[in-house]
Each structure stands twice: as C-alpha cells, then as structure tokens.
Design a protein around this motif. Structure first.
Motif, PDB file in Angstrom:
ATOM      1  N   PHE A   1      -4.408   4.435 -19.577  1.00  0.00           N
ATOM      2  CA  PHE A   1      -5.618   4.774 -18.046  1.00  0.00           C
ATOM      3  C   PHE A   1      -5.032   4.139 -17.098  1.00  0.00           C
ATOM      4  O   PHE A   1      -5.138   4.841 -15.991  1.00  0.00           O
ATOM      5  N   THR A   2      -3.776   3.149 -17.448  1.00  0.00           N
ATOM      6  CA  THR A   2      -3.349   2.233 -15.342  1.00  0.00           C
ATOM      7  C   THR A   2      -2.590   3.140 -15.297  1.00  0.00           C
ATOM      8  O   THR A   2      -2.603   3.006 -13.926  1.00  0.00           O
ATOM      9  N   PHE A   3      -1.601   3.831 -16.043  1.00  0.00           N
ATOM     10  CA  PHE A   3      -0.417   4.709 -15.597  1.00  0.00           C
ATOM     11  C   PHE A   3      -1.288   5.640 -14.850  1.00  0.00           C
ATOM     12  O   PHE A   3      -1.016   6.343 -13.290  1.00  0.00           O
ATOM     13  N   ILE A   4      -2.043   6.719 -15.572  1.00  0.00           N
ATOM     14  CA  ILE A   4      -2.403   7.857 -14.483  1.00  0.00           C
ATOM     15  C   ILE A   4      -3.230   7.053 -13.795  1.00  0.00           C
ATOM     16  O   ILE A   4      -3.304   8.227 -12.121  1.00  0.00           O
ATOM     17  N   ILE A   5      -4.230   6.369 -14.083  1.00  0.00           N
ATOM     18  CA  ILE A   5      -5.065   6.350 -12.285  1.00  0.00           C
ATOM     19  C   ILE A   5      -3.504   5.689 -10.737  1.00  0.00           C
ATOM     20  O   ILE A   5      -3.886   5.532  -9.907  1.00  0.00           O
ATOM     21  N   ILE A   6      -3.277   4.380 -11.187  1.00  0.00           N
ATOM     22  CA  ILE A   6      -1.860   4.319 -10.189  1.00  0.00           C
ATOM     23  C   ILE A   6      -1.623   5.040  -9.476  1.00  0.00           C
ATOM     24  O   ILE A   6      -0.971   5.381  -8.901  1.00  0.00           O
ATOM     25  N   SER A   7      -0.983   6.504 -10.411  1.00  0.00           N
ATOM     26  CA  SER A   7      -0.018   7.326  -9.999  1.00  0.00           C
ATOM     27  C   SER A   7      -0.604   7.831  -9.222  1.00  0.00           C
ATOM     28  O   SER A   7      -0.343   8.146  -8.029  1.00  0.00           O
ATOM     29  N   VAL A   8      -1.885   7.847  -9.184  1.00  0.00           N
ATOM     30  CA  VAL A   8      -3.072   8.939  -8.795  1.00  0.00           C
ATOM     31  C   VAL A   8      -3.421   8.360  -6.961  1.00  0.00           C
ATOM     32  O   VAL A   8      -3.073   8.169  -5.392  1.00  0.00           O
ATOM     33  N   ALA A   9      -3.939   6.812  -7.434  1.00  0.00           N
ATOM     34  CA  ALA A   9      -3.963   6.147  -6.184  1.00  0.00           C
ATOM     35  C   ALA A   9      -2.577   5.491  -5.368  1.00  0.00           C
ATOM     36  O   ALA A   9      -2.823   5.278  -3.918  1.00  0.00           O
ATOM     37  N   ILE A  10      -2.170   5.440  -5.571  1.00  0.00           N
ATOM     38  CA  ILE A  10      -0.166   5.166  -4.988  1.00  0.00           C
ATOM     39  C   ILE A  10      -0.183   6.596  -4.536  1.00  0.00           C
ATOM     40  O   ILE A  10       0.253   6.772  -2.837  1.00  0.00           O
ATOM     41  N   TYR A  11      -0.433   7.929  -4.803  1.00  0.00           N
ATOM     42  CA  TYR A  11       0.034   9.057  -3.866  1.00  0.00           C
ATOM     43  C   TYR A  11      -0.950   9.286  -2.586  1.00  0.00           C
ATOM     44  O   TYR A  11      -0.127   9.179  -2.233  1.00  0.00           O
ATOM     45  N   PHE A  12      -2.068   8.806  -2.770  1.00  0.00           N
ATOM     46  CA  PHE A  12      -2.882   9.593  -1.689  1.00  0.00           C
ATOM     47  C   PHE A  12      -2.801   7.912  -0.717  1.00  0.00           C
ATOM     48  O   PHE A  12      -3.292   7.583   0.790  1.00  0.00           O
ATOM     49  N   LEU A  13      -1.942   6.327  -1.268  1.00  0.00           N
ATOM     50  CA  LEU A  13      -1.703   5.866  -0.435  1.00  0.00           C
ATOM     51  C   LEU A  13      -0.849   6.407   0.352  1.00  0.00           C
ATOM     52  O   LEU A  13      -0.654   5.503   1.374  1.00  0.00           O
ATOM     53  N   VAL A  14       0.202   6.281  -0.316  1.00  0.00           N
ATOM     54  CA  VAL A  14       0.891   6.900   0.715  1.00  0.00           C
ATOM     55  C   VAL A  14       1.007   7.560   1.726  1.00  0.00           C
ATOM     56  O   VAL A  14       2.065   7.138   2.984  1.00  0.00           O
ATOM     57  N   TYR A  15       0.893   8.482   1.228  1.00  0.00           N
ATOM     58  CA  TYR A  15      -0.313  10.008   1.763  1.00  0.00           C
ATOM     59  C   TYR A  15      -0.659   9.541   3.785  1.00  0.00           C
ATOM     60  O   TYR A  15      -0.734   9.401   4.617  1.00  0.00           O
ATOM     61  N   LEU A  16      -1.451   8.582   3.246  1.00  0.00           N
ATOM     62  CA  LEU A  16      -2.370   8.134   4.366  1.00  0.00           C
ATOM     63  C   LEU A  16      -1.680   6.914   4.875  1.00  0.00           C
ATOM     64  O   LEU A  16      -1.037   6.959   6.396  1.00  0.00           O
ATOM     65  N   MET A  17      -0.594   6.188   4.577  1.00  0.00           N
ATOM     66  CA  MET A  17       0.277   5.124   5.232  1.00  0.00           C
ATOM     67  C   MET A  17       1.915   5.853   6.225  1.00  0.00           C
ATOM     68  O   MET A  17       1.589   5.871   7.145  1.00  0.00           O
ATOM     69  N   MET A  18       1.692   7.152   5.568  1.00  0.00           N
ATOM     70  CA  MET A  18       2.619   7.851   6.473  1.00  0.00           C
ATOM     71  C   MET A  18       2.163   8.761   7.665  1.00  0.00           C
ATOM     72  O   MET A  18       1.982   9.028   8.769  1.00  0.00           O
ATOM     73  N   GLY A  19       0.565   9.020   7.654  1.00  0.00           N
ATOM     74  CA  GLY A  19      -0.287   9.846   8.090  1.00  0.00           C
ATOM     75  C   GLY A  19       0.024  11.266   8.399  1.00  0.00           C
ATOM     76  O   GLY A  19       0.465  11.697   7.653  1.00  0.00           O
ATOM     77  N   MET A  20      -1.164  11.718   9.210  1.00  0.00           N
ATOM     78  CA  MET A  20      -1.053  13.046   8.618  1.00  0.00           C
ATOM     79  C   MET A  20       0.273  13.802   9.652  1.00  0.00           C
ATOM     80  O   MET A  20       0.512  15.501   9.090  1.00  0.00           O
ATOM     81  N   ASP A  21       1.555  13.637  10.374  1.00  0.00           N
ATOM     82  CA  ASP A  21       2.171  13.918  10.168  1.00  0.00           C
ATOM     83  C   ASP A  21       3.444  13.821   9.874  1.00  0.00           C
ATOM     84  O   ASP A  21       3.988  12.489   9.946  1.00  0.00           O
ATOM     85  N   ARG A  22       3.962  14.480   9.047  1.00  0.00           N
ATOM     86  CA  ARG A  22       4.930  14.538   7.845  1.00  0.00           C
ATOM     87  C   ARG A  22       6.200  13.760   8.746  1.00  0.00           C
ATOM     88  O   ARG A  22       6.982  13.308   8.083  1.00  0.00           O
ATOM     89  N   GLY A  23       6.486  14.801   9.884  1.00  0.00           N
ATOM     90  CA  GLY A  23       7.919  14.182  10.133  1.00  0.00           C
ATOM     91  C   GLY A  23       8.334  13.013  10.483  1.00  0.00           C
ATOM     92  O   GLY A  23       9.215  12.495  10.701  1.00  0.00           O
ATOM     93  N   LYS A  24       6.861  11.590  10.909  1.00  0.00           N
ATOM     94  CA  LYS A  24       7.013  10.194  11.682  1.00  0.00           C
ATOM     95  C   LYS A  24       7.565   9.971  10.133  1.00  0.00           C
ATOM     96  O   LYS A  24       7.420   8.584  10.259  1.00  0.00           O
ATOM     97  N   ALA A  25       7.227  10.078   9.285  1.00  0.00           N
ATOM     98  CA  ALA A  25       7.792   9.266   7.523  1.00  0.00           C
ATOM     99  C   ALA A  25       8.429   8.624   7.686  1.00  0.00           C
ATOM    100  O   ALA A  25      10.215   8.844   7.807  1.00  0.00           O
ATOM    101  N   THR A  26       8.849   7.752   7.438  1.00  0.00           N
ATOM    102  CA  THR A  26      10.440   6.136   7.066  1.00  0.00           C
ATOM    103  C   THR A  26      10.782   6.012   5.812  1.00  0.00           C
ATOM    104  O   THR A  26       9.228   6.114   5.285  1.00  0.00           O
ATOM    105  N   MET A  27      11.645   6.103   5.271  1.00  0.00           N
ATOM    106  CA  MET A  27      11.596   5.429   3.625  1.00  0.00           C
ATOM    107  C   MET A  27      10.793   4.110   3.241  1.00  0.00           C
ATOM    108  O   MET A  27      10.537   3.476   2.499  1.00  0.00           O
ATOM    109  N   GLY A  28      10.517   3.375   5.094  1.00  0.00           N
ATOM    110  CA  GLY A  28      10.148   1.806   4.941  1.00  0.00           C
ATOM    111  C   GLY A  28       9.381   1.545   4.097  1.00  0.00           C
ATOM    112  O   GLY A  28       8.480   0.966   3.082  1.00  0.00           O
ATOM    113  N   VAL A  29       8.353   2.965   4.472  1.00  0.00           N
ATOM    114  CA  VAL A  29       7.335   2.865   3.911  1.00  0.00           C
ATOM    115  C   VAL A  29       7.600   3.571   2.311  1.00  0.00           C
ATOM    116  O   VAL A  29       6.708   1.656   1.298  1.00  0.00           O
TER     117      VAL A  29
END
Length: 226
Positions: free
Chosen positions: A43-71
């Motif tokens: 349960f932990t692995f699956i839910i964390i994988s889902v949460a991390i994906y969308f967390l990173v997605y929202l932190m990066m913003g909708m513009d993918r070109g401005k993403a940095t490895m710092g995130v």
C-alpha cells in the motif's frame, strides 16, 4: 472540457502517469510482494508513487520547459529527513521505496512530446521512459534472484554441545528438523554455559520473511494492539 485539458498537455501527463503507475505496480506486485507478502508496504509503495508523481507535476507547473532538476533534488532532500512513526524500514523495503520514488520523479519531469513545423511527431520520450522502466525492472529481477540476502532468524538454542565446529553438520540437521526449513548458514553468537544455551543466527532459504524474524524479544506494544 476534455479537449482543453488534452490540448494543454495534460493528456500527455496522464499517459506518462499511466506508464509510471504500471511500471511501479509491476515492480511492487510481482517483484516485491511476491517474496515478502507485506500488504502494508505494498500500500505504501503504490500510494507514494502516485502522490510523488502529481506532487512533482504541480511543483513544476504546467510549463514543462521551465522544469529544473532542482525540483527533484529538493524532493529527495525532503524525503531524506522524513521518518516513519513505526520501526525503522528494512533495507530491502527502503530500496524499493527509493525505486518507486525515482521512477515517479523521472516520469513527472520527462519532457513532453515535440512536434516539428510540419506537425510530425519528433523524438520518442515515451519510448525512453518505457526503456528506463524495462531496464529498472530487469535489474531488480536479476539482482533479486542472484544476490538478495536470504531470510534470517535469531534463535536461542539449547543443545550447546552441537555448536562446536566439527559438529556443524549435525547442528544444521537438528535445526532443519526442528524448524522445517532449509538452513544455508549458521552463526554462533553468545553462549551461556550456566543455562546451556547459545544464540544462533540462522540464514535459511525461504520466500517469506518479516521483521519479527530478527527480534530477540517482543515488546508488549508489538502485540497488545494486534
């Protein structure tokens, strides 16, 4: 509504999420859970994988070109100081947690598909992600099969006369007969001659193992809520 979402690049995000989810599910379900049978970590692995994906997605913003490895590096810094309220996570479980987090971050930060001036799709980022997933899964399969440490048990042994090096075969045979397991290796620890007892660390060939196997004593809190 759906057309606007897909035109804004969210459709590509969902495709990459689907690839990420399938890859993590294959790793957790067929490589981790098949051997450990730990539903809590599943349960932990699956839910964390889902949460991390969308967390990173929202932190990066909708513009993918401005993403940095710092995130991504910032996320690893956050998780490096995280601690679970329960007992420390075993090394194998920590490794799988790190893998699913890495794959989620990689998929969330992957560049979107590009289109040239003629409207032709260029580049194969989705295929690159799939290749990365395949390489990761193959690496886990190979090293799980050949190099993963087998299960261990700590036991208090009463036949102290068998701990002598020349009687190692007889000691292993007695342990196998008592526990019904295939013993691979035995290490002799502390010996109490007053009580005719020795502490043994038994490494055995078995698919199921858990944290209780490595406990010498069980605290009251470990079973009163069971």
């Amino acid at each position: 509504m759906f057309k606007e979402l897909f035109s804004a690049g969210f459709g590509d995000t969902l495709i990459r999420f689907a690839i990420c989810f399938v890859a993590n599910w294959l790793i957790v379900n067929f490589l981790y859970y098949k051997k450990s049978h730990r539903r809590d970590f599943f349960f932990t692995f699956i839910i964390i994988s889902v949460a991390i994906y969308f967390l990173v997605y929202l932190m990066m913003g909708m513009d993918r070109g401005k993403a940095t490895m710092g995130v991504g590096l910032g996320l690893f810094g956050i998780f490096s100081i995280m601690r679970y309220r329960t007992d420390s996570m075993p090394v194998r479980e920590m490794t799988y947690l790190f893998v699913v987090i890495c794959l989620s971050v990689v998929h969330a930060m992957a560049s979107s598909l590009g289109v040239d001036a003629n409207g032709v799709l260029v580049g194969t980022p989705l295929m690159e992600l799939i290749v990365i997933d395949i390489i990761t899964i193959l690496a886990i399969i190979i090293f799980e099969k050949k190099y993963t440490v087998k299960a261990t048990k700590l036991i208090q042994y009463d036949r102290i006369e068998l701990v002598k090096p020349e009687k190692r075969a007889e000691l292993i045979a007695d342990i196998e007969n008592r526990l019904g397991i295939k013993v691979l290796h035995v290490e002799v620890g502390g010996i109490d001659f007053l009580r005719d007892m020795a502490m043994l660390k038994v490494t055995y060939d078995h698919e199921d193992s858990n944290d209780v196997d490595n406990m010498v004593k069980i605290k009251k809190s470990d079973y009163e809520d069971a």
